[in-house]
Enzyme design. Sequence first.
Site, PDB file in Angstrom:
ATOM      1  N   GLU A 294      -5.341  -8.282  -1.509  1.00  0.00           N
ATOM      2  CA  GLU A 294      -5.964  -8.126  -0.186  1.00  0.00           C
ATOM      3  C   GLU A 294      -7.421  -7.785  -0.373  1.00  0.00           C
ATOM      4  O   GLU A 294      -7.759  -6.898  -1.168  1.00  0.00           O
ATOM      5  CB  GLU A 294      -5.332  -6.975   0.603  1.00  0.00           C
ATOM      6  CG  GLU A 294      -4.137  -7.334   1.399  1.00  0.00           C
ATOM      7  CD  GLU A 294      -3.745  -6.236   2.379  1.00  0.00           C
ATOM      8  OE1 GLU A 294      -4.628  -5.657   3.050  1.00  0.00           O
ATOM      9  OE2 GLU A 294      -2.545  -5.960   2.466  1.00  0.00           O
TER      10      GLU A 294
ATOM     11  N   GLU B 172       0.838  -1.216   0.000  1.00  0.00           N
ATOM     12  CA  GLU B 172       0.000   0.000   0.000  1.00  0.00           C
ATOM     13  C   GLU B 172       0.866   1.257   0.000  1.00  0.00           C
ATOM     14  O   GLU B 172       0.776   2.105   0.898  1.00  0.00           O
ATOM     15  CB  GLU B 172      -0.944  -0.023   1.204  1.00  0.00           C
ATOM     16  CG  GLU B 172      -1.942  -1.177   1.135  1.00  0.00           C
ATOM     17  CD  GLU B 172      -2.992  -1.169   2.232  1.00  0.00           C
ATOM     18  OE1 GLU B 172      -2.733  -0.578   3.295  1.00  0.00           O
ATOM     19  OE2 GLU B 172      -4.070  -1.752   2.028  1.00  0.00           O
TER      20      GLU B 172
HETATM   21  C1  BG6 Z   1      -4.449  -3.221   4.750  1.00  0.00           C
HETATM   22  C2  BG6 Z   1      -3.079  -3.624   5.247  1.00  0.00           C
HETATM   23  O1  BG6 Z   1      -4.534  -1.845   4.761  1.00  0.00           O
HETATM   24  O2  BG6 Z   1      -5.544  -3.565   5.507  1.00  0.00           O
HETATM   25  C3  BG6 Z   1      -3.065  -4.810   6.182  1.00  0.00           C
HETATM   26  O3  BG6 Z   1      -2.198  -3.866   4.176  1.00  0.00           O
HETATM   27  C4  BG6 Z   1      -4.237  -4.708   7.118  1.00  0.00           C
HETATM   28  O4  BG6 Z   1      -1.829  -4.859   6.823  1.00  0.00           O
HETATM   29  C5  BG6 Z   1      -5.527  -4.712   6.318  1.00  0.00           C
HETATM   30  O5  BG6 Z   1      -4.250  -5.665   8.116  1.00  0.00           O
HETATM   31  C6  BG6 Z   1      -6.785  -4.696   7.150  1.00  0.00           C
HETATM   32  O6  BG6 Z   1      -6.775  -3.619   8.031  1.00  0.00           O
HETATM   33  P1  BG6 Z   1      -6.951  -3.843   9.583  1.00  0.00           P
HETATM   34  O7  BG6 Z   1      -6.651  -2.555  10.227  1.00  0.00           O
HETATM   35  O8  BG6 Z   1      -8.369  -4.276   9.762  1.00  0.00           O
HETATM   36  O9  BG6 Z   1      -6.001  -4.910   9.959  1.00  0.00           O
END
Ligand code: BG6
Length: 471
Positions: free
Chosen positions: A364, A172
Amino acid sequence: MGISFPENFLWGGATAANQCEGAYNEDGKGLSIQDLMPKGVMGPVAQTPTEDNLKLIGVDFYHRYEEDIKLFAEMGFKTFRLSIAWSRIFPTGTELEPNELGLEFYDKVFDTCLKYNIEPLVTLSHYETPLYLAQNYDGWRSRELITFFERYCRVVFDRYKDKVKYWLTFNEVNAVLVSPLLGAGVWTHKSKLTKQDIYQTTHHELVASALAVKLGHEIMPKAKIGCMVVASPIYPMTTNPDDIISAYEKQRELMFFTDIHVNGEYPRYTEKLFKDYNVNLEVTEEDKEILKHTVDFVAFSYYNSKCAAKDESKFEYVNGNIYRGIKNPYLEFTEWGNQIDPQGLRYILNYFYDRYKLPLFVVENGLGAEDELVVGENGEKTVYDDYRIKYLNDHIVQIGKAVEEGVEVMGYTSWGCIDLVSAASAEMKKRYGFIYVDRNQDGTGSLERYKKKSFYWYKEVIATNGSNLIE
Ligand code: BG6
């Protein structure tokens, strides 16, 4: 006709070292910024690692990777996205020689993946700048980090060139705009940074990313190296042309990072943007040459869409892990206040592909929710996470539609395929996995693993190459 995916579609799951490995100071590992962020991006940084920081133990992937990868294999994963903790290889980031024990750990992890025919997909830097670099160089604000990063990349490319084919540079990379600490290890508080500071920091990371691509291609001619960004469609809140222009500008600010990674140079619109922001970047001739080393594919995370308006004060804001935007009245929300917009994923896939004509990788996506571990019908502990199945089903269906529309999608790795500590708020109770880990918010728990209902569902998705999905 149902949803269909290409034959070689890379189904899998994604993690990051700092959120699952634990073993924060074992086998010569140095500290990373995460070890002093007990409350994630939301809270203040600590002076030393403290017990309330769940990441210090994570879900103990460092000691349980064999069991975990075996479970991924049971689901049929074709790929597993993970990151290398830079501070395991170079504890402060500045050493001339790497830490052999750190390198050996990833050898074992990759060998285990390959044993099960799982392609590792490796992020070089996932929100885990070595702490020393953050505290002594102000992270990526310093140009010197390019040299340290280059050394790290050279070592891991040389070491793993026969084991890892798919690489991502910075996780990101566009998050630096909202969290310079998380995205670029900048230790100075965000409130004290000017736009000049932030874009210069960004520039150093972009050069380092292109340098990694250059090096990677030299050392591993067959490797595929991508950039990785937060992707989010920015919808205009109304049809008022003012709002449409405002949404367009916000979208472009996010796309700036991929524009450079794909086109190898600063886009023309940055001239005006930087003038407006009073930014005067230091860009050397050598930087310009390096930036020309462009990526093989574009990878991104997708959690939600956002809305924008010229006058945002008239509207309500919503969360989005790190980015926030205006509330869209047509969408529902997760327990953590994220908008749920599966069609936004199809939108952004088409948007990226129209703009770049490069293969895309959804690395993701997922639902963070509180799960309840219960005794299942077969007497084994499980979680009936139909809400997660629905969320993932609806998003993957939209990827299928984009594929049908001609978008080249390399694969899909759902976030936190095994429960791990969340990034934004460093919580354990916000779970994403197909595999439940017995670790509680207060740090207690046996760390045992249990298969959730979604485990069996995803296994079926992979086995049928998506044809069990419900439109
Ligand atoms: C993304 C990141 O922004 O979101 C991850 O690359 C992160 O590292 C994921 O875990 C989900 O966000 P969160 O805050 O719910 O863990």
